[in-house]
Design a protein around this motif. Structure first.
Motif, PDB file in Angstrom:
ATOM      1  N   LEU A 358       0.819  -1.213   0.000  1.00 49.24           N
ATOM      2  CA  LEU A 358       0.000   0.000   0.000  1.00 49.24           C
ATOM      3  C   LEU A 358       0.852   1.261   0.000  1.00 49.24           C
ATOM      4  CD1 LEU A 358      -2.674  -1.150   2.593  1.00 49.24           C
ATOM      5  CD2 LEU A 358      -2.997  -0.890   0.119  1.00 49.24           C
ATOM      6  N   ASP A 359       2.118   1.134   0.390  1.00 50.20           N
ATOM      7  CA  ASP A 359       3.022   2.276   0.397  1.00 50.20           C
ATOM      8  C   ASP A 359       3.909   2.308  -0.839  1.00 50.20           C
ATOM      9  OD1 ASP A 359       2.186   3.229   2.991  1.00 50.20           O
ATOM     10  OD2 ASP A 359       3.211   1.477   3.812  1.00 50.20           O
ATOM     11  N   LEU A 360       3.675   1.399  -1.794  1.00 57.08           N
ATOM     12  CA  LEU A 360       4.435   1.366  -3.047  1.00 57.08           C
ATOM     13  C   LEU A 360       3.489   1.740  -4.189  1.00 57.08           C
ATOM     14  CD1 LEU A 360       6.608  -1.889  -2.761  1.00 57.08           C
ATOM     15  CD2 LEU A 360       7.333   0.464  -2.415  1.00 57.08           C
ATOM     16  N   ASP A 361       3.311   3.027  -4.409  1.00 62.79           N
ATOM     17  CA  ASP A 361       2.391   3.475  -5.454  1.00 62.79           C
ATOM     18  C   ASP A 361       2.808   2.997  -6.838  1.00 62.79           C
ATOM     19  OD1 ASP A 361       0.949   4.753  -3.530  1.00 62.79           O
ATOM     20  OD2 ASP A 361       1.831   6.729  -3.899  1.00 62.79           O
ATOM     21  N   SER A 362       4.111   2.751  -7.015  1.00 60.13           N
ATOM     22  CA  SER A 362       4.616   2.383  -8.343  1.00 60.13           C
ATOM     23  C   SER A 362       4.535   0.883  -8.597  1.00 60.13           C
ATOM     24  CB  SER A 362       6.079   2.837  -8.476  1.00 60.13           C
ATOM     25  OG  SER A 362       6.870   2.209  -7.485  1.00 60.13           O
ATOM     26  N   GLU A 363       3.973   0.084  -7.647  1.00 58.77           N
ATOM     27  CA  GLU A 363       3.971  -1.369  -7.793  1.00 58.77           C
ATOM     28  C   GLU A 363       2.539  -1.915  -7.758  1.00 58.77           C
ATOM     29  OE1 GLU A 363       6.562  -3.189  -8.448  1.00 58.77           O
ATOM     30  OE2 GLU A 363       7.990  -1.560  -8.300  1.00 58.77           O
ATOM     31  N   PRO A 364       1.735  -1.683  -8.789  1.00 64.29           N
ATOM     32  CA  PRO A 364       0.344  -2.166  -8.767  1.00 64.29           C
ATOM     33  C   PRO A 364       0.220  -3.674  -8.887  1.00 64.29           C
ATOM     34  CG  PRO A 364       0.859  -1.220 -10.905  1.00 64.29           C
ATOM     35  CD  PRO A 364       2.045  -0.939 -10.016  1.00 64.29           C
ATOM     36  N   THR A 365       1.275  -4.353  -9.364  1.00 68.36           N
ATOM     37  CA  THR A 365       1.188  -5.804  -9.555  1.00 68.36           C
ATOM     38  C   THR A 365       2.066  -6.550  -8.572  1.00 68.36           C
ATOM     39  OG1 THR A 365       2.973  -5.780 -11.208  1.00 68.36           O
ATOM     40  CG2 THR A 365       0.707  -5.521 -12.010  1.00 68.36           C
ATOM     41  N   ALA A 366       2.323  -5.964  -7.396  1.00 71.04           N
ATOM     42  CA  ALA A 366       3.192  -6.601  -6.412  1.00 71.04           C
ATOM     43  C   ALA A 366       2.594  -6.483  -5.020  1.00 71.04           C
ATOM     44  CB  ALA A 366       4.585  -5.974  -6.435  1.00 71.04           C
ATOM     45  N   LEU A 367       2.872  -7.474  -4.178  1.00 71.45           N
ATOM     46  CA  LEU A 367       2.629  -7.418  -2.744  1.00 71.45           C
ATOM     47  C   LEU A 367       3.971  -7.415  -2.025  1.00 71.45           C
ATOM     48  CD1 LEU A 367      -0.249 -10.062  -2.327  1.00 71.45           C
ATOM     49  CD2 LEU A 367      -0.485  -7.570  -2.320  1.00 71.45           C
ATOM     50  N   ARG A 368       3.995  -6.963  -0.791  1.00 75.23           N
ATOM     51  CA  ARG A 368       5.174  -7.116   0.052  1.00 75.23           C
ATOM     52  C   ARG A 368       5.061  -8.443   0.807  1.00 75.23           C
ATOM     53  NH1 ARG A 368       7.991  -2.941   1.725  1.00 75.23           N
ATOM     54  NH2 ARG A 368       9.618  -4.528   1.869  1.00 75.23           N
ATOM     55  N   PRO A 369       6.174  -9.015   1.295  1.00 75.24           N
ATOM     56  CA  PRO A 369       6.095 -10.312   1.986  1.00 75.24           C
ATOM     57  C   PRO A 369       5.091 -10.348   3.135  1.00 75.24           C
ATOM     58  CG  PRO A 369       8.363  -9.846   1.415  1.00 75.24           C
ATOM     59  CD  PRO A 369       7.579  -8.615   1.052  1.00 75.24           C
ATOM     60  N   GLN A 370       5.015  -9.282   3.956  1.00 75.43           N
ATOM     61  CA  GLN A 370       4.088  -9.362   5.087  1.00 75.43           C
ATOM     62  C   GLN A 370       2.631  -9.247   4.642  1.00 75.43           C
ATOM     63  OE1 GLN A 370       5.610  -6.057   7.475  1.00 75.43           O
ATOM     64  NE2 GLN A 370       3.656  -4.981   7.286  1.00 75.43           N
ATOM     65  N   ASP A 371       2.380  -8.731   3.411  1.00 74.47           N
ATOM     66  CA  ASP A 371       1.009  -8.704   2.892  1.00 74.47           C
ATOM     67  C   ASP A 371       0.452 -10.115   2.683  1.00 74.47           C
ATOM     68  OD1 ASP A 371       0.751  -5.898   2.720  1.00 74.47           O
ATOM     69  OD2 ASP A 371       1.807  -5.876   0.797  1.00 74.47           O
ATOM     70  N   LEU A 372       1.331 -11.101   2.546  1.00 80.51           N
ATOM     71  CA  LEU A 372       0.871 -12.469   2.325  1.00 80.51           C
ATOM     72  C   LEU A 372       0.200 -13.038   3.564  1.00 80.51           C
ATOM     73  CD1 LEU A 372       3.918 -13.972   0.374  1.00 80.51           C
ATOM     74  CD2 LEU A 372       2.075 -12.499  -0.441  1.00 80.51           C
ATOM     75  N   PHE A 373       0.365 -12.359   4.703  1.00 85.33           N
ATOM     76  CA  PHE A 373      -0.191 -12.846   5.961  1.00 85.33           C
ATOM     77  C   PHE A 373      -1.121 -11.802   6.580  1.00 85.33           C
ATOM     78  CE2 PHE A 373       4.043 -14.504   5.140  1.00 85.33           C
ATOM     79  CZ  PHE A 373       3.801 -15.869   5.102  1.00 85.33           C
ATOM     80  N   SER A 374      -1.811 -11.055   5.708  1.00 82.95           N
ATOM     81  CA  SER A 374      -2.713  -9.982   6.131  1.00 82.95           C
ATOM     82  C   SER A 374      -4.166 -10.426   5.941  1.00 82.95           C
ATOM     83  CB  SER A 374      -2.440  -8.710   5.310  1.00 82.95           C
ATOM     84  OG  SER A 374      -3.316  -7.683   5.667  1.00 82.95           O
ATOM     85  N   TRP A 375      -4.972 -10.368   7.021  1.00 79.37           N
ATOM     86  CA  TRP A 375      -6.343 -10.889   7.007  1.00 79.37           C
ATOM     87  C   TRP A 375      -7.301  -9.871   7.632  1.00 79.37           C
ATOM     88  CZ3 TRP A 375      -6.886 -15.807   4.854  1.00 79.37           C
ATOM     89  CH2 TRP A 375      -5.690 -16.496   4.638  1.00 79.37           C
ATOM     90  N   SER A 376      -8.582  -9.989   7.266  1.00 82.01           N
ATOM     91  CA  SER A 376      -9.616  -9.141   7.869  1.00 82.01           C
ATOM     92  C   SER A 376     -10.541  -9.935   8.779  1.00 82.01           C
ATOM     93  CB  SER A 376     -10.449  -8.451   6.780  1.00 82.01           C
ATOM     94  OG  SER A 376     -11.128  -9.410   5.990  1.00 82.01           O
ATOM     95  N   SER A 377     -10.611 -11.240   8.582  1.00 81.82           N
ATOM     96  CA  SER A 377     -11.419 -12.141   9.402  1.00 81.82           C
ATOM     97  C   SER A 377     -10.997 -13.562   9.056  1.00 81.82           C
ATOM     98  CB  SER A 377     -12.921 -11.929   9.124  1.00 81.82           C
ATOM     99  OG  SER A 377     -13.223 -12.197   7.772  1.00 81.82           O
ATOM    100  N   PRO A 378     -11.397 -14.555   9.816  1.00 85.77           N
ATOM    101  CA  PRO A 378     -10.982 -15.928   9.499  1.00 85.77           C
ATOM    102  C   PRO A 378     -11.317 -16.322   8.062  1.00 85.77           C
ATOM    103  CG  PRO A 378     -11.939 -15.858  11.688  1.00 85.77           C
ATOM    104  CD  PRO A 378     -12.156 -14.501  11.083  1.00 85.77           C
TER     105      PRO A 378
END
Length: 716
Positions: A358-378
């Motif tokens: 979310l802090d990489l405006d220039s990377e619309p087709t990428a996630l960061r490693p910790q984004d792989l473990f980001s959840w909103s509910s089970p």
């Protein structure tokens, strides 16, 4: 990328990429020249010409929250330092690669001279630390050292009349190897600051903390600053307490996830990796250079001191504390100041790999490693800047910590409460004055680093020390006739005999124009000579038993036991023919107290593949203080090389150091060894070498040719 910690403000992002050219390297021991392919724009090329990855830079900022209901304003943040930090009683334990030296001395000296050595006699000193001139403030971090090694230091004061007194002398040992190493480099904004000792001690404390928590065998390069400007000179907003810029690479989903799974060591790794879907969530994962290497991907440092990204950039990240803010460099922290140690850890986390896409405006087709473990509910992932978002290892069933969703802070940081915070975690998006915390193995920060690829746990136990020695040696050169045959010399030092095999190779070399039928002569210490033409003719059984039998029957070898002394091996064509040949000496008995103390090879240096290439191996698990020389004009032969140039390469083909004219680089280190060349046009290098393979290359300046000598001396 950039990162910053701030009292609430705006967030910056940015990305750049570069194009580079390929390089040519000689690989040790096989001695074949490898030419890198022509590059493609926007790609790094490794030592073997393999296209690797395209680097980018990112930014982070750290901000401070309100204190007692009042926000700190620019006029209140004036860089004040609590008087309790002005003591010279600074303690910082040595890390794996550095130690802090501080001193208290009356302000009468013009300056100081620092010597650091592996020897208590200080002969020779470490390269770069022989009479190193220092000004006040009175502190320095000695860095780029080897782990588990004892070093001696000496500091002398001088004035207009010369050295006046010895201020301090001592010894220290770096921490054990086997884990994460952070090499700190200090900008002049720190070393020239009156509080340099306190700032450097605080940073060393942070480095030691990370090295104690993770056992990944990787080295991370971080430059530290204490300034009101970014590395590029632009002013830091008054709202920002700390900032970092770091290198990242776009790694394909499959490559990163495969590497992450292969690197799994902990229970958290197993649980977290099991939640990663078989179908990619996104095309790429934006991985920091340090994080990539932690999981086994070739993501080299690429950041220069001014914050730009490019080939050869030595840093993985640059961390800046805003010197216009109020910091405390020692604990406990007083209520009106921010904890510099906490903020330093926050920014080190960013360099190691924290952050959200979310802090990489220039990377619309990428996630960061910790984004792989980001959840909103089970069972429901969320990598958006709205709604609930939290770190979880078990598909969202258990929330470890909530991510920040306030756009005034970093989306990769933790959600922060009002000051004083109940949980003042290191990675909170907004810092509070008067509160402290540290990264720990069980903290949210430690868990996050664990699941993105850093392996928690104590370093591997240090093996028993084995003193360094020179092992197998080999030299490749064009073999001519007369004085221009290949002549290799070596000395066995010690008290016991040593078993060796000496080989002369030609047909098996992967080159054109090799010596078709080499013959080997070994001149012994007593003046007698042994010779061999075609290795199967004399000692076939003994040679095969060593495991070093030549590949071609026309090549030569001799196995024998040698007493301590000086020996010479000569390689020539059996029938006067010429071509490229190789002479090698292998130590077959490393249990003997005798060793190969120094080696030398003389021959005709030409151009291209026919320059003089000498290889050697440093054995054991300790450092070797080594001198390498390239001799030409002082040789008592006609047609000597007028101006030899010397390069030293490591096992990956990377140039460790080079020299043309020995007085130009390390004159102060070379003279005390007693092996300074006789002619100023000759070359020499003093280097502290870790165990491994090395290659010395001698060529003529401006492609001139002539007879030259390469020598390698183990000093201690």
């Amino acid at each position: 990328m950039w990162h910053r910690v701030l009292p609430r403000g705006q967030f910056l992002t940015g990305a750049v990429w570069i194009s580079i050219a390929g390089s040519t390297f000689f690989l040790p021991l096989s001695f074949s020249a490898a030419k890198a392919p022509e590059p493609t724009a926007g790609r790094f090329y490794g030592a073997h010409g393999k296209a690797v990855l395209e680097p980018h830079s990112g930014v982070h900022r750290s901000v401070g929250d309100t204190v007692g209901g009042d926000t700190l304003g620019p006029g209140e943040a004036v860089g004040a330092v609590d008087e309790k930090t002005a003591s010279w009683a600074i303690a910082a334990a040595p890390t794996r690669s550095s130690f802090l030296l501080t001193w208290d001395d009356p302000p009468t000296a013009r300056g100081y001279l620092l010597d650091v050595s592996l020897s208590p006699s200080f002969v020779p000193c470490l390269p770069g630390y022989s009479h190193l001139e220092l000004d006040s403030p009175r502190a320095i971090v000695v860095s780029r050292l080897q782990p588990s090694t004892r070093y001696y230091y000496r500091l002398q004061a001088y004035d207009g009349s010369g050295i006046t007194r010895e201020v301090i002398r001592g010894t220290t040992s770096t921490a054990a190897p086997g884990g994460l190493t952070i090499n700190p480099t200090f900008d002049k904004s720190i070393t020239n600051n009156p509080n340099a000792a306190q700032i450097e001690a605080m940073i060393m404390q942070a480095v030691a903390l990370y090295e104690s928590l993770f056992n990944d065998p990787v080295t991370v390069e971080i430059r530290f600053r204490y300034a009101t400007t970014d590395p590029d000179g632009s002013p830091i907003p008054a709202t920002d307490l700390a900032r970092s810029v770091w290198v990242y690479y776009d790694i394909s989903w499959n490559t990163y996830v495969t590497s992450l799974n292969a690197d799994a060591r902990s229970a958290a790794d197993g649980t977290g990796d099991a939640t990663l879907p078989p179908v990619p969530l996104i095309q790429n994962v934006a991985v920091s250079s340090a994080n990539g290497r932690a999981v086994g991907i070739e993501t080299p440092p690429a950041l220069f001191a001014d914050g730009t990204v490019g080939v050869g950039g030595p840093y993985d990240g640059i961390v800046t504390l805003n010197s216009a803010s109020q910091f405390d460099f020692t604990r406990p922290i007083i209520p009106t100041q921010f904890d510099a140690l906490r903020l330093t850890q926050h920014e080190i986390n960013e360099v190691l790999g924290f952050g959200s896409h979310l802090d990489l405006d220039s990377e619309p087709t990428a996630l960061r490693p910790q984004d792989l473990f980001s959840w909103s509910s089970p069972g429901v992932r969320n990598t958006a800047s709205s709604g609930a978002r939290y770190l979880s290892l078990d598909s969202g069933t258990t929330s470890i910590v909530s991510f920040n969703q306030d756009p005034n802070g970093d989306f990769g940081d933790w959600s922060s409460g009002n000051c004083p915070q109940i949980h003042p975690y290191v990675q909170n998006a907004f810092a509070c004055a008067g509160q402290s915390s540290d990264v720990a193995a069980t903290s949210p920060e430690g868990t996050n680093l664990d699941i993105v690829g850093y392996n928690p746990g104590a370093p591997t136990p240090t093996p028993a020390p084995v003193p360094a020695s020179l092992g197998n040696i080999s030299t490749r050169l064009g073999v001519e006739t007369g004085d221009q045959v290949l002549i290799g010399g070596f000395i066995i030092d010690g008290t016991q005999p040593k078993d060796v095999i000496v080989r002369a190779l030609g047909p098996s070399l992967p080159l054109s124009g090799t010596l078709a039928d080499p013959i080997l002569e070994l001149h012994l210490a007593d003046g007698s000579v042994m010779s061999n033409d075609n290795w199967r003719s004399d000692q076939e059984a003994e040679i095969m038993a060593t495991g070093f039998a030549p590949a071609f029957d026309l090549e030569s070898a001799i196995v024998l036991t040698l007493n301590p002394g000086a020996y010479t091996a000569i390689v020539k064509g059996a029938h006067g023919e010429t071509g490229v040949g190789l002479v090698e000496v292998y130590d077959l008995d490393q249990s003997s107290d005798s060793e190969l103390a120094n080696i030398s090879t003389r021959g005709l240096v030409q151009t291209g593949d026919n320059v003089l290439i000498g290889g050697f191996i440093v054995l054991g698990n300790q450092l070797s203080y080594t001198l390498v020389r390239a001799i030409g004009p002082s040789l008592p032969v006609s047609g000597s090389l007028a101006d030899p140039m010397l390069e030293l390469h490591d096992a990956q083909g990377r140039a460790v150091v080079s020299n043309d004219d020995w007085r130009s680089n390390q004159e102060d280190e070379i003279i005390p060894t007693g092996f300074a060349p006789d002619d100023d046009a000759e070359s020499a290098i003093v280097a502290i070498l870790a165990p491994g393979s090395y290659t010395a290359i001698v060529r003529g300046k401006n492609d001139t040719t002539g007879v030259a000598l390469v020598e390698v001396y183990k000093l201690f």
